[in-house]
Design a protein around this motif. Structure first.
Motif: not given
Length: 278
Positions: A44-45, A48-49, A51, A97, A268
């Motif tokens: 997940n981390e 997130d990065r 994206e 995710r 982002e």
């Protein structure tokens, strides 16, 4: 003086190519990349990065060694089923995710792909596999239900009847059968699998608008529950928005000038498609 031992390698390797393709490699080859809590948190981390990073334009997901991911590690399953080590479901985000990831995601399935691994491969936009890869939903064989929305997703990929067969039986199918039923987009020999997946993702990264691809991904997901007329009307609204974005002008100019487009990366601050329509 005794030297400190080297730290263990991360359970997921992350490497960004010069073309803007992020290669994520599930990295527990000694356990066939079986899923653990540590892997889930890092997974997940990393998404997130990716994206938030405009340098990342596409992602390829694969496994180290001979497997993709055969599902949850048996030690984790044993602890969760006995109650000795419960899985902290309530404190974790949903294991979906990739479904909200706005950039192209390609699975390179190099071996065993079952349970959680099966679900994660389904959530990719495109799947490449080797003929001897082994796919299995596996949930009914463990006394579980179809997790992570796979009962919604799988019928939309292979059809209701084939999805029922795979989910009810938990039977294993090869990459060859997966290709025949439409679960896999391309079938490749082991030596060609990762190069082909990276080449495909690199082509998207070089030639396609990141903004447009993010809108198309949302259209594909949202239109599963829309009527044709709703899909058509939403597309018209999105088209008007896309034509006001810089990528439209760059796409047209690069075509006229017979050159490679130079699109900005998606980071982002990218607008959500829903915001664009409103």
């Amino acid at each position: 003086m005794t030297a400190n031992p080297d730290p263990p390698p991360p359970v997921i390797l992350s490497e960004l190519t010069g073309d803007g393709v992020l290669l994520l490699t599930l990295n527990r080859p000694e356990r066939h990349n079986a899923w653990t809590l540590e892997m889930e948190l890092l997974y997940n981390e990393l998404f997130d990065r990716a994206e938030a990073d405009p340098a990342v334009r596409a992602v390829v997901l694969t496994g180290a060694g001979r497997s993709f991911c055969p599902g949850m590690d048996m030690s984790v399953l044993d602890g969760a089923s006995s109650g000795a080590r419960p899985w902290p479901t309530d404190s974790l985000p949903p294991r979906t995710r990739p479904m909200g990831f706005p950039k192209p995601l390609v699975a390179a399935v190099n071996g065993a792909c079952a349970g959680i691994g099966f679900n994660q491969a389904l959530m990719c936009d495109v799947r490449f596999a080797v003929p001897d890869a082994k796919f299995a939903a596996a949930f009914s064989a463990r006394g579980l239900v179809a997790e992570d929305g796979v009962s919604w997703l799988l019928p939309r990929i292979v059809g209701y009847g084939k999805a029922s067969d795979l989910l009810l039986s938990s039977r294993r199918i090869t990459g060859t059968e997966a290709r025949e039923m439409g679960l896999v987009n391309r079938l490749l020999e082991p030596a060609d699998l990762l190069p082909a997946a990276l080449a495909y993702a690199s082509e998207l990264a070089r030639t396609a608008s990141p903004y447009a691809m993010s809108l198309i991904k949302r259209q594909l997901a949202d239109d599963q529950t829309r009527s044709f007329s709703e899909s058509r009307d939403t597309a018209a609204a999105l088209l008007a928005t896309a034509k006001r974005a810089p990528d439209y002008r760059e796409g047209v100019r690069s075509f006229i000038e017979r050159r490679q487009p130079e699109f900005a990366g998606l980071g982002e601050n990218a607008p959500e498609p829903a915001e664009a329509v409103s």
